[in-house]
Design an enzyme around this catalytic site. Structure first.
Site, PDB file in Angstrom:
ATOM      1  N   ASP A 124       0.822  -1.212   0.000  1.00 16.89           N
ATOM      2  CA  ASP A 124       0.000   0.000   0.000  1.00 16.89           C
ATOM      3  C   ASP A 124       0.866   1.277   0.000  1.00 16.89           C
ATOM      4  O   ASP A 124       1.948   1.290   0.583  1.00 16.89           O
ATOM      5  CB  ASP A 124      -0.852  -0.044   1.278  1.00 16.89           C
ATOM      6  CG  ASP A 124      -2.007   0.924   1.239  1.00 16.89           C
ATOM      7  OD1 ASP A 124      -2.104   1.713   0.281  1.00 16.89           O
ATOM      8  OD2 ASP A 124      -2.818   0.878   2.177  1.00 16.89           O
TER       9      ASP A 124
ATOM     10  N   ASP B   6      -6.205  -6.682  -2.214  1.00 18.17           N
ATOM     11  CA  ASP B   6      -6.678  -6.485  -0.847  1.00 18.17           C
ATOM     12  C   ASP B   6      -8.140  -6.044  -0.833  1.00 18.17           C
ATOM     13  O   ASP B   6      -8.707  -5.637  -1.852  1.00 18.17           O
ATOM     14  CB  ASP B   6      -5.795  -5.432  -0.165  1.00 18.17           C
ATOM     15  CG  ASP B   6      -5.641  -5.675   1.326  1.00 18.17           C
ATOM     16  OD1 ASP B   6      -6.510  -6.340   1.916  1.00 18.17           O
ATOM     17  OD2 ASP B   6      -4.654  -5.193   1.898  1.00 18.17           O
TER      18      ASP B   6
ATOM     19  N   ASP C 116      -3.256 -10.893   9.059  1.00 20.94           N
ATOM     20  CA  ASP C 116      -2.379  -9.760   9.374  1.00 20.94           C
ATOM     21  C   ASP C 116      -1.590 -10.019  10.648  1.00 20.94           C
ATOM     22  O   ASP C 116      -0.682  -9.261  10.990  1.00 20.94           O
ATOM     23  CB  ASP C 116      -3.199  -8.473   9.546  1.00 20.94           C
ATOM     24  CG  ASP C 116      -3.440  -7.769   8.219  1.00 20.94           C
ATOM     25  OD1 ASP C 116      -2.791  -8.144   7.223  1.00 20.94           O
ATOM     26  OD2 ASP C 116      -4.270  -6.838   8.175  1.00 20.94           O
TER      27      ASP C 116
HETATM   28  C1  GLA Z   1      -4.327  -4.840   4.872  1.00 19.30           C
HETATM   29  C2  GLA Z   1      -3.453  -6.029   4.539  1.00 19.30           C
HETATM   30  C3  GLA Z   1      -2.026  -5.743   4.900  1.00 19.30           C
HETATM   31  C4  GLA Z   1      -1.562  -4.507   4.175  1.00 19.30           C
HETATM   32  C5  GLA Z   1      -2.479  -3.350   4.482  1.00 19.30           C
HETATM   33  C6  GLA Z   1      -2.160  -2.141   3.618  1.00 19.30           C
HETATM   34  O1  GLA Z   1      -4.441  -4.678   6.244  1.00 19.30           O
HETATM   35  O2  GLA Z   1      -3.909  -7.182   5.181  1.00 19.30           O
HETATM   36  O3  GLA Z   1      -1.205  -6.840   4.586  1.00 19.30           O
HETATM   37  O4  GLA Z   1      -1.542  -4.767   2.790  1.00 19.30           O
HETATM   38  O5  GLA Z   1      -3.839  -3.681   4.243  1.00 19.30           O
HETATM   39  O6  GLA Z   1      -2.970  -1.074   3.893  1.00 19.30           O
END
Ligand code: GLA
Length: 740
Positions: A377, A488, A558
Site C-alpha cells: 500500500d 486487498d 495480518d
Molecule cells: C491490509 C493487509 C495488509 C496490508 C495493508 C495495507 O491490512 O492485510 O497486509 O496490505 O492492508 O494497507
C-alpha cells in the site's frame, strides 16, 4: 463403471447413486414426487429395494395429504428427509428455497420432473467453481424439479457432480421462471440434506481480524445452529465452512462430513435438529439482504457447495479438500508451479518509503536468495496514510518520481521479480474518483455513508464501475514489469444499495456486487494469465474457495506473530492446502502482539505456507541474516512438498502447548516435520511425536535439522523425540529423506 447409477424401482421414481472413491451419495424420488435424501457416507451398492428407505412415516402434528388410494396415504411433510427443502407447504424446518409469487403469496413444493447425466462438469456462469479438465474426471447428475402449483412455471434444477477417485460432491441449484408472471426469490441456498440422526459434532471456523479461523467444536442439540456472514464478504468473523463429525472422530479416524461454499459474499449454513432428532444441514447465500427478481424466462444460479466425506477423521477430510482445491479449484499456470519466495515492504516501511529505500531492501533480499519483491500500500494517488486515494490507481509522483515501472526495473536489477498491491473494490471519499463519481459507491439515498478504515465500497454491481477500475489497474500492469499482484479488501459492506438498479432489484445488490468482483477477477486472469495473484482482506478475511479460484494463494492473517499464527494456520489447514497459505517472517517485537520470538521459530512457522518476509531486511544483524538465508534455502529445498505433499496435523496448538505438523511426498520418500513449543512448563517432557504417512519399511535420514536416522515404523510407532524442546517459543524442523 459410471460414477452415477440411476435405478427405476417404479415409474417416475428414480433412485440415484453417486459413487466416490470410498463413499456413496444417494437420493431418490419418493412416491409423492418429492426428491428425498437416502445416504451420504461409506460405500453403498446401488439397489432398487432401497427405495423404501425414502419413506419417513409421519409424526403427530405432521402435515399430510391424501391422494385417493395413493401409495403414500400418509406422508409427513415435515418428517421426510429432503434434498432441497421448500417453504410454506408443510415442512416447518429451515427451507433451502422460497419464492414470493406475483400474487404476494410465498412458498413452493418441488416435484420430480426429469433428470440427465452429463460427462464432466458444466461451468457455473459468472461464478467460481471446481472443474473437471477431462470428461472422464467427473460425472454430473442434473435433476429437474417443478413447483406443483398450477401455472407456477418454477423449475429448479439441482446439480450434483461426483469426481472420480475422490470423495467429494459439488452441488448447486438453478432456479428458472418458466411462467408468465415475474417472481421474487427470497432465498436460494446451494445445498441441503437431511441426515438420519443428530449424533454429530458441529465444527466451525469463526474468528476476528488477526484471529482468523479458530476451530470450534460442539455437539449438535435440538434447534438451529447457524454460521453466517451478513458483511458482504465471507469475512474474518464467520467462515463459509462447517463439518459434521462423529462424536468420537479425531484427526485420524471417525466419520467426517464437510460443507464448503465456493463463494465470497454473505453466507448462511449449519444444522437444524428436528423433533425426531434428525439433522438438516444446509449452506448457501444468506437469505438476509437477499432477493432476486426473476422475470419470465430468467434463471438464477446459486454458487456451489463442495461436500466432502471421510471415514478417516478430520485429517482424511482435509486431504479431500486439499487435493480437490489445489488440483481442480485453483486454476491457471501457477496452479502447478512452485511459487516465488517473496519480501513484502508493508511492515518494513508502511506508507513511508522511497524508490531508493525499496531498492535497498531488494538488494539485501536478492543476496538472501529471495525471488520477488512486493510493493504494498501507499504507491498511488497521494496516499501517505489510510485516509485517501483509493480509486486513484496512478502513481504518486511525489513519492516515486520516476514511476512504478522504474521501481520495477530497479527491483529487477537486483535480480527479483516485482509485485504490486491494489485494493480495487474501494474508494476513498478523498479521491479524484469520488469527486468525479460520488454515486459510484454502494449507498442508500438520504442515509449517511458509513466509512470503514476511512473508505467506502465501490458499487461493483455496476459493470461500468468494474470497467473503470479494471482500465486503471490493467494500464499499470501493462506498463510496468509486474509479475504478482496482492489484491486487498479492507472493509465490509454497509448501506447496500445501488444507484443503477430499479426498486425491485435492490435486494440483488449484495450478490451482484460479488458477481462484479468475480467479473473483475476473470478479466484479470484472462488478460494476464502469467500474473500470480495473492488474495488478501485485512489478512485472511476473504480466504475462501471463491477467491482461490482466481488467486492461487491468500495472505492468511495480518497477525504475523509466530505463536499466534499456529492456531490460525491450523484452523485454515482444515480446508485449505498449505500451498494456498501466505506466511511471512516479520520483525520482533511483533507488530501485532509485541512478542519476541527467534528468527528460527518465525521462519519455521512461516515455512508451513507460501514462504516470505515482511520486515526491513537492511536492519537485521549478521546472525539473523545468516539464519534468514538458511530459511530461504530450506524453503526452496522443500517447496515441492508444499505443492504436492500430504499434510498431517500432529498436535493441535489449541489443546496444549505444542503445535506440530508434517508434509509427506506422494512417493513417501521425503517429509518435513515441524514442532513448536508455545510456553515451557517446569519439569516437563513431551511424549515423542508420532509421525504419519511414511513408508514403515523405509529408512529416513534427517538432512536438515536435528541429526538422526530412523526407519518409518520407528518414526510412526515410537515417534521423534522432542526432548530438545524446553524453552518458550522454541521450535524444531526435520527434513527427512529416504535413504537406500
Ligand atoms: C491490509 C493487509 C495488509 C496490508 C495493508 C495495507 O491490512 O492485510 O497486509 O496490505 O492492508 O494497507
Amino acid at each position: 463403471m459410471s460414477l452415477v447409477t440411476v435405478l427405476s424401482p417404479a415409474p417416475g421414481q428414480p433412485l440415484f447413486f453417486l459413487r466416490g472413491a470410498a463413499s456413496t451419495y444417494a437420493c431418490g424420488v419418493h412416491p409423492s414426487g418429492l426428491l428425498c435424501h437416502l445416504h451420504w457416507g461409506g460405500p453403498l451398492a446401488p439397489d432398487a429395494s432401497l427405495a423404501e428407505r425414502l419413506e419417513s412415516g409421519a409424526a403427530a402434528f405432521s402435515p399430510e395429504r391424501r391422494r385417493g388410494a395413493a401409495l403414500w396415504p400418509k406422508t409427513g411433510y415435515d418428517t421426510l428427509r429432503y434434498e432441497y427443502p421448500t417453504a410454506n407447504t408443510g415442512d416447518f424446518r429451515e427451507p433451502a428455497v422460497d419464492v414470493r409469487h406475483a400474487d404476494g403469496t410465498h412458498g413452493l413444493r418441488l416435484i420430480y420432473a426429469g433428470h440427465r447425466v452429463l460427462p464432466g462438469k458444466p461451468a457455473l456462469p459468472g461464478l467460481p467453481a471446481t472443474y473437471a479438465e477431462a470428461p472422464a474426471e467427473a460425472e454430473t447428475l442434473e435433476v429437474d424439479l417443478r413447483d406443483e402449483r398450477e401455472n407456477s412455471g418454477i423449475l429448479v434444477t439441482l446439480s450434483y457432480t461426483v469426481f472420480a477417485d475422490r470423495d467429494v460432491i459439488a452441488r448447486s441449484a438453478r432456479i428458472t421462471n418458466r411462467g408468465s408472471a415475474p417472481i421474487t426469490l427470497t432465498r436460494a441456498l446451494s445445498a441441503a440434506l437431511d441426515l438420519p440422526h443428530h449424533r454429530h459434532d458441529l465444527l466451525t471456523l469463526p474468528g476476528a481480524w488477526a484471529r482468523e479461523r479458530w476451530v470450534e467444536r460442539a455437539a449438535l442439540r435440538s434447534g438451529a445452529q447457524w454460521i453466517g456472514s451478513r458483511r458482504g464478504a465471507s469475512s474474518h468473523q464467520s467462515h463459509p465452512f462447517f463439518a459434521l463429525l462423529a462424536p468420537q472422530a479425531d484427526e485420524t479416524q471417525g466419520e467426517a462430513r464437510g460443507f464448503s461454499l465456493v463463494y465470497s459474499g454473505n453466507h448462511h449454513g449449519g444444522a437444524e435438529v428436528d423433533q425426531l432428532f434428525r439433522a438438516r444441514a444446509l449452506l448457501g447465500i444468506h437469505p438476509d439482504g437477499f432477493e432476486w427478481h426473476l422475470a419470465p424466462g430468467e434463471s438464477f444460479q446459486t454458487p456451489e457447495v463442495v461436500l466432502a466425506f471421510s471415514a478417516a477423521g478430520l485429517g482424511g477430510l482435509s486431504g479431500q479438500y486439499h487435493r480437490l482445491y489445489r488440483e481442480r479449484l485453483v486454476r491457471g499456470p501457477w496452479r502447478d508451479r512452485e511459487r516465488p519466495i517473496l519480501i513484502n515492504n508493508w511492515e518494513a516501511t508502511y506508507f513511508d518509503f522511497t524508490a531508493e529505500k525499496l531498492a535497498a531492501i531488494a538488494r539485501t533480499a536478492g543476496a538472501l536468495g529471495i525471488e520477488l519483491f512486493v510493493l504494498d500500500d501507499g504507491w498511488f494517488g497521494k496516499r501517505n496514510d489510510d485516509t485517501t486515494s483509493l480509486g486513484d490507481w496512478f502513481v504518486d509522483r511525489k513519492k516515486l518520481p520516476e514511476g512504478v515501472a522504474d521501481v520495477g526495473r530497479r527491483i529487477e536489477a537486483e535480480g527479483l521479480r516485482f509485485g504490486l498491491w491494489f485494493e480495487p473494490e474501494m474508494i476513498s471519499p478523498d479521491s479524484e474518483l469520488y469527486r468525479a463519481h460520488p454515486d459510484w459507491c454502494l449507498h442508500v439515498p438520504g442515509r449517511a455513508r458509513t466509512e470503514g478504515r476511512h473508505q467506502l465500497v465501490l458499487d461493483f454491481s455496476r459493470p461500468e464501475v468494474v470497467d473503470a477500475i479494471y482500465t486503471q489497474v490493467a494500464k499499470i500492469l501493462r506498463e510496468a514489469p509486474i509479475g504478482y499482484v496482492k489484491w486487498d479488501m479492507n472493509r465490509h459492506l454497509t448501506e447496500v444499495g445501488s444507484a443503477a438498479l430499479p426498486p425491485e432489484r435492490q435486494g440483488e445488490v449484495f450478490h451482484r456486487h460479488i458477481l462484479g468482483v468475480y467479473a473483475f477477477a476473470e478479466r484479470l486472469v484472462r488478460e494476464f494469465p502469467e500474473l500470480l495473484i495473492e488474495g488478501c482482506s485485512g489478512g485472511g478475511g476473504r480466504y475462501d474457495p471463491g477467491m482461490l479460484h482466481y488467486t492461487p494463494q491468500f495472505w492468511c492473517s495480518d497477525n504475523t506473530d509466530a505463536i499466534a499464527r499456529l492456531r490460525i494456520q491450523h484452523g485454515t489447514s482444515l480446508v485449505y492446502p498449505p500451498c494456498t497459505m501466505g506466511a511471512h517472517v516479520s520483525a520482533v517485537p511483533n507488530h501485532q502482539l509485541h512478542r519476541s520470538t527467534s528468527m528460527g521459530t518465525r521462519g519455521r512457522v512461516a515455512l508451513a505456507g507460501q514462504f516470505g518476509f515482511e520486515l526491513d531486511l537492511t536492519k537485521l544483524d549478521e546472525a539473523d541474516l545468516a539464519e534468514a538465508k538458511d530459511l530461504v534455502e530450506q524453503a526452496k529445498r522443500t517447496r515441492h512438498l508444499l505443492r504436492h505433499g500430504d499434510l498431517h496435523r500432529l498436535a493441535d496448538p489449541a489443546s496444549g502447548n505444542l503445535a506440530a505438523w508434517m508434509l509427506v511426498s506422494p512417493e513417501r520418500d521425503e517429509a518435513v516435520v515441524t514442532a513448536v513449543l508455545a510456553l515451557a512448563e517446569p519439569n516437563w517432557r513431551f511424549a515423542p511425536l508420532h509421525l504419519r504417512g511414511l513408508d514403515p519399511t523405509a529408512r529416513y535420514r534427517c538432512v536438515h535439522g536435528p541429526e538422526g536416522e530412523w526407519t518409518g515404523d520407528v518414526l510412526m510407532e515410537l515417534g521423534l523425540p522432542l526432548d530438545a524442546l524446553s524453552q518458550d517459543f522454541q521450535s524444531l524442523r526435520w527434513h527427512l529423506r529416504r535413504i537406500a
